[in-house]
Design a protein around this motif. Structure first.
Motif, PDB file in Angstrom:
ATOM      1  N   LEU A 227      19.940 -20.124  -5.665  1.00  0.00           N
ATOM      2  CA  LEU A 227      21.196 -19.388  -5.855  1.00  0.00           C
ATOM      3  C   LEU A 227      21.667 -19.459  -7.311  1.00  0.00           C
ATOM      4  O   LEU A 227      22.665 -20.093  -7.630  1.00  0.00           O
ATOM      5  N   GLY A 228      20.930 -18.783  -8.189  1.00  0.00           N
ATOM      6  CA  GLY A 228      21.322 -18.714  -9.593  1.00  0.00           C
ATOM      7  C   GLY A 228      20.866 -19.926 -10.385  1.00  0.00           C
ATOM      8  O   GLY A 228      20.429 -20.931  -9.818  1.00  0.00           O
ATOM      9  N   ASP A 229      20.954 -19.788 -11.696  1.00  0.00           N
ATOM     10  CA  ASP A 229      20.610 -20.901 -12.571  1.00  0.00           C
ATOM     11  C   ASP A 229      21.804 -21.186 -13.481  1.00  0.00           C
ATOM     12  O   ASP A 229      22.427 -22.230 -13.385  1.00  0.00           O
ATOM     13  N   ASP A 230      22.179 -20.208 -14.311  1.00  0.00           N
ATOM     14  CA  ASP A 230      23.338 -20.386 -15.195  1.00  0.00           C
ATOM     15  C   ASP A 230      24.664 -20.249 -14.447  1.00  0.00           C
ATOM     16  O   ASP A 230      25.628 -20.934 -14.755  1.00  0.00           O
ATOM     17  N   ASN A 231      24.719 -19.328 -13.490  1.00  0.00           N
ATOM     18  CA  ASN A 231      25.991 -19.007 -12.827  1.00  0.00           C
ATOM     19  C   ASN A 231      26.015 -19.438 -11.364  1.00  0.00           C
ATOM     20  O   ASN A 231      26.558 -18.736 -10.510  1.00  0.00           O
ATOM     21  N   THR A 232      25.414 -20.575 -11.076  1.00  0.00           N
ATOM     22  CA  THR A 232      25.224 -20.951  -9.675  1.00  0.00           C
ATOM     23  C   THR A 232      26.539 -21.115  -8.904  1.00  0.00           C
ATOM     24  O   THR A 232      26.618 -20.770  -7.728  1.00  0.00           O
ATOM     25  N   THR A 233      27.591 -21.594  -9.572  1.00  0.00           N
ATOM     26  CA  THR A 233      28.877 -21.762  -8.880  1.00  0.00           C
ATOM     27  C   THR A 233      29.439 -20.411  -8.436  1.00  0.00           C
ATOM     28  O   THR A 233      29.903 -20.254  -7.307  1.00  0.00           O
ATOM     29  N   THR A 234      29.356 -19.430  -9.342  1.00  0.00           N
ATOM     30  CA  THR A 234      29.855 -18.096  -9.026  1.00  0.00           C
ATOM     31  C   THR A 234      29.031 -17.441  -7.921  1.00  0.00           C
ATOM     32  O   THR A 234      29.580 -16.808  -7.012  1.00  0.00           O
ATOM     33  N   VAL A 235      27.718 -17.580  -7.991  1.00  0.00           N
ATOM     34  CA  VAL A 235      26.856 -16.988  -6.963  1.00  0.00           C
ATOM     35  C   VAL A 235      27.242 -17.543  -5.602  1.00  0.00           C
ATOM     36  O   VAL A 235      27.434 -16.802  -4.631  1.00  0.00           O
ATOM     37  N   ARG A 236      27.404 -18.872  -5.538  1.00  0.00           N
ATOM     38  CA  ARG A 236      27.727 -19.518  -4.267  1.00  0.00           C
ATOM     39  C   ARG A 236      29.090 -19.058  -3.743  1.00  0.00           C
ATOM     40  O   ARG A 236      29.245 -18.749  -2.565  1.00  0.00           O
ATOM     41  N   SER A 237      30.077 -19.012  -4.636  1.00  0.00           N
ATOM     42  CA  SER A 237      31.415 -18.664  -4.141  1.00  0.00           C
ATOM     43  C   SER A 237      31.490 -17.184  -3.752  1.00  0.00           C
ATOM     44  O   SER A 237      32.189 -16.828  -2.805  1.00  0.00           O
ATOM     45  N   THR A 238      30.735 -16.323  -4.452  1.00  0.00           N
ATOM     46  CA  THR A 238      30.714 -14.910  -4.061  1.00  0.00           C
ATOM     47  C   THR A 238      30.144 -14.761  -2.653  1.00  0.00           C
ATOM     48  O   THR A 238      30.678 -14.020  -1.817  1.00  0.00           O
ATOM     49  N   LEU A 239      29.058 -15.480  -2.393  1.00  0.00           N
ATOM     50  CA  LEU A 239      28.439 -15.402  -1.063  1.00  0.00           C
ATOM     51  C   LEU A 239      29.373 -15.977   0.002  1.00  0.00           C
ATOM     52  O   LEU A 239      29.516 -15.414   1.085  1.00  0.00           O
ATOM     53  N   ALA A 240      30.013 -17.093  -0.339  1.00  0.00           N
ATOM     54  CA  ALA A 240      30.909 -17.743   0.631  1.00  0.00           C
ATOM     55  C   ALA A 240      32.079 -16.819   0.982  1.00  0.00           C
ATOM     56  O   ALA A 240      32.441 -16.683   2.153  1.00  0.00           O
ATOM     57  N   ASP A 241      32.638 -16.177  -0.035  1.00  0.00           N
ATOM     58  CA  ASP A 241      33.756 -15.258   0.203  1.00  0.00           C
ATOM     59  C   ASP A 241      33.319 -14.087   1.085  1.00  0.00           C
ATOM     60  O   ASP A 241      34.017 -13.688   2.014  1.00  0.00           O
ATOM     61  N   ALA A 242      32.139 -13.535   0.777  1.00  0.00           N
ATOM     62  CA  ALA A 242      31.667 -12.374   1.523  1.00  0.00           C
ATOM     63  C   ALA A 242      31.350 -12.735   2.970  1.00  0.00           C
ATOM     64  O   ALA A 242      31.526 -11.924   3.878  1.00  0.00           O
ATOM     65  N   LEU A 243      30.881 -13.965   3.186  1.00  0.00           N
ATOM     66  CA  LEU A 243      30.476 -14.364   4.539  1.00  0.00           C
ATOM     67  C   LEU A 243      31.602 -15.021   5.324  1.00  0.00           C
ATOM     68  O   LEU A 243      31.517 -15.139   6.542  1.00  0.00           O
ATOM     69  N   GLY A 244      32.622 -15.490   4.619  1.00  0.00           N
ATOM     70  CA  GLY A 244      33.679 -16.243   5.291  1.00  0.00           C
ATOM     71  C   GLY A 244      33.172 -17.555   5.860  1.00  0.00           C
ATOM     72  O   GLY A 244      33.636 -18.043   6.885  1.00  0.00           O
ATOM     73  N   ALA A 245      32.175 -18.140   5.197  1.00  0.00           N
ATOM     74  CA  ALA A 245      31.619 -19.426   5.636  1.00  0.00           C
ATOM     75  C   ALA A 245      31.267 -20.240   4.396  1.00  0.00           C
ATOM     76  O   ALA A 245      31.124 -19.673   3.314  1.00  0.00           O
ATOM     77  N   ALA A 246      31.166 -21.557   4.578  1.00  0.00           N
ATOM     78  CA  ALA A 246      30.743 -22.398   3.451  1.00  0.00           C
ATOM     79  C   ALA A 246      29.276 -22.108   3.155  1.00  0.00           C
ATOM     80  O   ALA A 246      28.495 -21.829   4.064  1.00  0.00           O
ATOM     81  N   VAL A 247      28.909 -22.147   1.875  1.00  0.00           N
ATOM     82  CA  VAL A 247      27.536 -21.848   1.468  1.00  0.00           C
ATOM     83  C   VAL A 247      26.967 -23.037   0.702  1.00  0.00           C
ATOM     84  O   VAL A 247      27.650 -23.627  -0.126  1.00  0.00           O
ATOM     85  N   PHE A 248      25.741 -23.402   1.018  1.00  0.00           N
ATOM     86  CA  PHE A 248      25.104 -24.503   0.276  1.00  0.00           C
ATOM     87  C   PHE A 248      23.634 -24.205   0.021  1.00  0.00           C
ATOM     88  O   PHE A 248      23.058 -23.287   0.609  1.00  0.00           O
ATOM     89  N   GLU A 249      23.064 -25.001  -0.875  1.00  0.00           N
ATOM     90  CA  GLU A 249      21.636 -24.900  -1.165  1.00  0.00           C
ATOM     91  C   GLU A 249      20.903 -26.066  -0.516  1.00  0.00           C
ATOM     92  O   GLU A 249      21.400 -27.192  -0.525  1.00  0.00           O
ATOM     93  N   VAL A 250      19.731 -25.783   0.019  1.00  0.00           N
ATOM     94  CA  VAL A 250      18.858 -26.838   0.511  1.00  0.00           C
ATOM     95  C   VAL A 250      17.890 -27.182  -0.617  1.00  0.00           C
ATOM     96  O   VAL A 250      17.174 -26.293  -1.093  1.00  0.00           O
ATOM     97  N   PRO A 251      17.911 -28.441  -1.086  1.00  0.00           N
ATOM     98  CA  PRO A 251      17.006 -28.798  -2.187  1.00  0.00           C
ATOM     99  C   PRO A 251      15.558 -28.520  -1.805  1.00  0.00           C
ATOM    100  O   PRO A 251      15.164 -28.740  -0.664  1.00  0.00           O
ATOM    101  N   MET A 252      14.787 -27.991  -2.768  1.00  0.00           N
ATOM    102  CA  MET A 252      13.426 -27.545  -2.495  1.00  0.00           C
ATOM    103  C   MET A 252      12.400 -28.412  -3.211  1.00  0.00           C
ATOM    104  O   MET A 252      12.721 -29.202  -4.090  1.00  0.00           O
ATOM    105  N   GLY A 253      11.134 -28.191  -2.854  1.00  0.00           N
ATOM    106  CA  GLY A 253      10.040 -28.836  -3.567  1.00  0.00           C
ATOM    107  C   GLY A 253       9.795 -28.130  -4.885  1.00  0.00           C
ATOM    108  O   GLY A 253      10.558 -27.252  -5.280  1.00  0.00           O
ATOM    109  N   PRO A 254       8.735 -28.514  -5.588  1.00  0.00           N
ATOM    110  CA  PRO A 254       8.479 -27.911  -6.895  1.00  0.00           C
ATOM    111  C   PRO A 254       8.067 -26.442  -6.798  1.00  0.00           C
ATOM    112  O   PRO A 254       7.408 -26.085  -5.823  1.00  0.00           O
TER     113      PRO A 254
END
Lengths: 422, 459
Positions: A227-254
């Motif tokens: 969910l973004g690199d430079d603007n990850t906070t904005t990407v997350r909050s935009t998605l959360a607002d649009a969905l009306g749910a909390a949004v998070f990232e699942v840490p990934m492998g390499p």
């Protein structure tokens, strides 16, 4: 003449960066040289302190450190030093959570297991496994490293205190089957225009629209960590607002964006401290007696001397090639510091994959002052200290202690080195 | 259909954790001897960790581009199979911009840039029609020096004509050179003309001796460098080359400016390996005698130094090449390593506009990305702000191609944004084409670190 500094750190991973930050904070003129980008970009971005002692999951890492053997790096530097190191990390790294408590948090992994960890990116916070809100995991058909239904089933099977469901959807805009994680991140960072069913829309909006029909009352939605690199906070909050749910990232492998973001934050902090750093050229030699006078850095083929008062070795372990081996033995390649290991290489490992392997603990031998010692226990060089995975005596993969040891020993090595020059 | 392995064929005595070599082991020559370079050790070192892919600026914006891991080790392996004869190099290799970030990023030492250069050379050789517009457009762009020589013979006319909108239209529609960009101006006096007028090496020796006296160095100190100015600072920005000369003389160096051709960077990027070899042979033969006599070779363009230090030894076998290659440095890097440039600048004050600095990829690949920012940190009178680690997107000739222009600008977007947010309104970089892109995206004037050093120490 040589390129000069008070403290020269060799290695640019978590241990090298923490050493450099610690020394710079204490007032030294610090230079960090790193041959390659750090293995942080292969790591999840979670900062573990101590997850397991033997087979037991750890609740409070600081309490559990007493149960480690005497030569473990945590025991060498002491619990108080570990706490000071973590305080330095919390001080310089924005966007991380977990410092409010000494106890471990439980975070879901991309495989659907639950991992005990001490600090986690804020982007992963809403996914915490001790929270009982129901969870929807969203995977993308083109991102094969994360199978959301499988991860959700695994979480439920592991006894998570919430209902977890998973869904695979196509990422909007028909990306190629092996698109890079940076491509997803860039599209969301820049909210690029994508075509969905013949209609032009923005990447974030289109993504939320695709997830929406699957939401069905889930209060939080987890995406793979793209969910973004430079603007990850904005990407997350935009998605959360649009969905009306909390949004998070699942840490990934390499290759891992949370790891990349952490690396960026630490280098930014180092720059703010006025330290110097350079990447891309290896240390190929050194000039030393009892103490190291200078190292030789190869500038794209041309040797350039770098002198310093104090040196810190933080080149990593077997993964980062700070410790290497061949059929003849195990070596530390920069200063050729002694690495204790059995003479017969068939004693380096056990037969089972998850057995207690000797090789996992290979590394330089140090005492509480973190100065590498030779095979007879004498100090190798009076002005050299080692930190992080270059150290022996612990198995970071089994203990979930990799980041914590790097931070604690890096902090201590930087502090002790600066004390010498003061 | 694959054959099933019958149980009876499984060797029951095989014990994976016990030594199993030495008994019936016979080395097999897998690949026939031929004239191409053996890239197998490089391909075998790839662990598919994808670090290269996450460093690729093209793959981050262009969904069609499969990325460096495919272009390098994967494509190479495909070519070694039984069907390899039929497998031709994928045309996506021409979408690689040759920024070489993947090469530097690989933690396992896979020679990605060498693999890409070889693959691109083979593609152009075997797949690209020598009668196509693209081939001739690429050759024209890659051989910039030839056009520049003509242009500087009549600089004012050339400057007027090249940016005439009718000519730009012809460039775009006939040649495929984008009309979005303005051609850089040719200088009215080339650096080499200036150098000859000034008295050449003899004048430089004189100046160096005066400086040595000031510094307390012996008059016959062993301080001699051979300057590889490259095409751009000769034909377009002689002020950068002049700054190099004055800075080195200030530290007591005698300079010579030997015969030279293009470093080859734009030719590698366009798969024109025989053009590159032709020029590399001239450059190496011209510099190797000097290196034998104790001279070091100095570049002011980070792509020129990259070519001589890394690409030449990876691709060519030329007499004297290894010595030239290991004695080549970027100009500021050299003064920083062997003179107290940092100390001198810390004591100096300069009148210079504040600068938004972009580290070029080829400079980054030589470990120089922080050099300008850290060097000028202690210099009073100028603030330098780093505009981030992204690629500028132009990559030499890449961003000049009409069909690559959009990708080039998408890559550059991050840098443009950072330039826009940064306070300074003048740019700074070591790379000629990054400076074109910076100027194109921001309208700023772009300077070179050597000019800042000159302004601080000499003017």
């Amino acid at each position: 003449m040589a390129i000069e500094s008070d403290v020269l750190v060799v290695g640019g991973g978590l241990a090298g960066l923490t050493s450099a930050l610690s020394a710079a904070q204490a007032g030294a003129h610090v230079r960090l040289v790193s041959y390659k980008q750090s293995s942080m970009r292969q790591a999840s971005g979670l900062v573990d302190l101590l997850g397991y002692v033997g087979d037991d999951a750890v609740v409070d890492p600081y309490d559990a450190m007493d149960r480690l053997h005497d030569e473990h790096p945590y025991r060498l530097v002491g619990t108080q030093t570990v706490k000071e190191g973590m305080a330095l990390f919390d001080d310089v790294v924005d966007g991380y959570s977990g410092s409010h408590t000494d106890t471990n948090a439980l975070l879901p992994t991309h495989g659907g297991t639950v991992k005990p960890t001490a600090r986690y990116p804020r982007s992963a916070m809403e996914g915490i496994a001790s929270d009982n809100r129901d969870m929807l995991l969203v995977g993308f058909d083109t991102l094969v490293d994360f199978d959301a239904p499988l991860a959700a089933a695994h979480l439920e099977a592991a006894g998570a205190p919430f209902a977890a469901d998973g869904v695979q959807i196509p990422f909007p805009g028909d990306v190629r089957p092996d698109a890079k994680v940076t491509h997803y991140a860039k599209m969301l960072d820049q909210d690029s225009e994508v075509a969905v069913s013949g209609r032009k829309t923005s990447a974030r909006e289109a993504l939320a629209e695709r997830v929406e029909p699957h939401l069905e009352g889930h209060e939080r939605v987890g995406f793979p960590a793209i969910l973004g690199d430079d603007n990850t906070t904005t990407v997350r909050s935009t998605l959360a607002d649009a969905l009306g749910a909390a949004v998070f990232e699942v840490p990934m492998g390499p290759p891992s964006l949370p790891g990349l973001r952490l690396e960026d934050r630490l280098y930014t902090a180092l720059d703010e401290y006025g330290a110097s750093f350079e990447m891309g050229n290896p240390v190929i030699d050194h000039e030393s007696g009892d103490a190291i006078d200078h190292v030789v850095v190869e500038h794209t083929g041309a040797p350039v001397p770098y002198s310093a008062d104090q040196f810190i070795l933080a080149t990593g372990g077997l993964v980062s090639k700070g410790v290497t081996s061949n059929r003849a033995g195990v070596r530390e390649p920069v200063f050729d510091c002694h690495i204790p290991h059995p003479g017969d290489r068939y004693d380096w490992f056990e037969d089972g994959v998850f057995d207690d392997h000797e090789f996992a603990r290979f590394g330089v031998d140090v005492g509480p002052d973190l100065r590498p010692r030779d095979s007879s226990g004498e100090i190798e060089f009076s002005n050299l200290r080692a930190a992080g995975a270059t150290l022996g005596g612990y198995d970071f993969a089994a203990e979930k202690s990799g980041s914590g040891v790097s931070i604690a020993t890096g902090y201590e090595a930087g502090r002790l080195a600066t004390e010498e020059i003061a | 259909m694959s054959e099933r392995v019958e149980d009876s064929t499984v060797d029951e005595s095989f014990e994976p954790t016990q030594p199993n070599t030495g008994e019936s082991y016979e080395p097999v020559q897998v690949f026939p001897d031929d004239q191409t370079m053996d890239l197998r050790p490089g391909a075998d070192s790839c662990t598919k960790c994808s670090t290269c892919d996450t460093n690729c600026p093209v793959a981050a914006v262009d969904d069609e581009f499969p990325g460096p891991k495919f272009q390098g080790p994967e494509q190479w392996r495909l070519k070694q199979t039984d069907e390899g004869e039929e497998y031709t190099i994928d045309d996506s290799v021409m979408d690689c911009s040759n920024c070489m970030r993947c090469d530097d990023a690989c933690p396992s030492g896979v020679p990605l840039s060498q693999m890409h250069n070889e693959a691109r050379g083979e593609y152009v050789e075997t797949e690209m029609s020598k009668f196509s517009r693209t081939y001739w457009r690429n050759r024209l762009l890659a051989n910039y020096r030839t056009s520049a020589k003509v242009g500087t013979a009549v600089p004012r006319l050339a400057n007027a004509v090249l940016n005439n909108s009718a000519v730009q239209w012809i460039n775009e529609t006939v040649l495929g050179i984008t009309s979005e960009r303005e051609f850089p101006d040719f200088a009215t006096q080339t650096f080499r003309e200036w150098w000859a007028d000034r008295g050449g090496a003899a004048a430089s020796r004189e100046n160096a001796r005066e400086s040595r006296e000031r510094m307390g160095d012996p008059a016959d100190a062993d301080k001699q460098v051979a300057y590889f100015h490259g095409c751009y600072s000769n034909y377009n920005t002689p002020e950068v080359a002049k700054a190099m000369v004055r800075n080195f003389e200030y530290f007591g160096y005698e300079i010579v400016v030997p015969e030279q051709r293009c470093s080859g960077t734009p030719m590698f990027a366009n798969g024109m390996l025989s053009d590159a070899r032709r020029d590399a042979e001239v450059n190496v033969s011209s510099f190797s005698d000097l290196v034998d006599q104790g001279y070091d070779a100095i570049c002011s363009c980070t792509s020129c130094s990259m070519a001589i230090r890394q690409e030449y030894p990876e691709l060519f076998d030329i007499d004297g090449l290894d010595d030239v290659s290991t004695h080549t440095y970027e100009a500021v890097e050299y003064l920083r390593a062997f003179e107290d440039l940092e100390g001198e600048l810390a004591d100096a004050t300069v009148e210079f506009p504040d600068l938004a600095y972009h580290a070029p990829c080829h400079g980054r690949n030589q470990g120089l990305e922080r050099q300008a920012v850290e060097l000028f940190r202690e210099l009073d009178g100028v603030e330098v702000e780093d505009v981030g680690k992204s690629c500028s997107g132009i990559s030499g000739t890449y961003g000049w191609k009409a069909e690559k222009y959009e990708t080039s600008m998408k890559i550059g977007e991050e840098m443009f944004e950072h330039m826009d947010h940064a306070e300074p309104e003048t740019g700074l970089t070591e790379c000629p084409t990054c400076s074109m892109q910076m100027e194109h995206g921001s309208g700023y004037e772009i300077r070179h670190p050597l000019e800042v050093v000159e302004a601080a120490l000499i003017e």
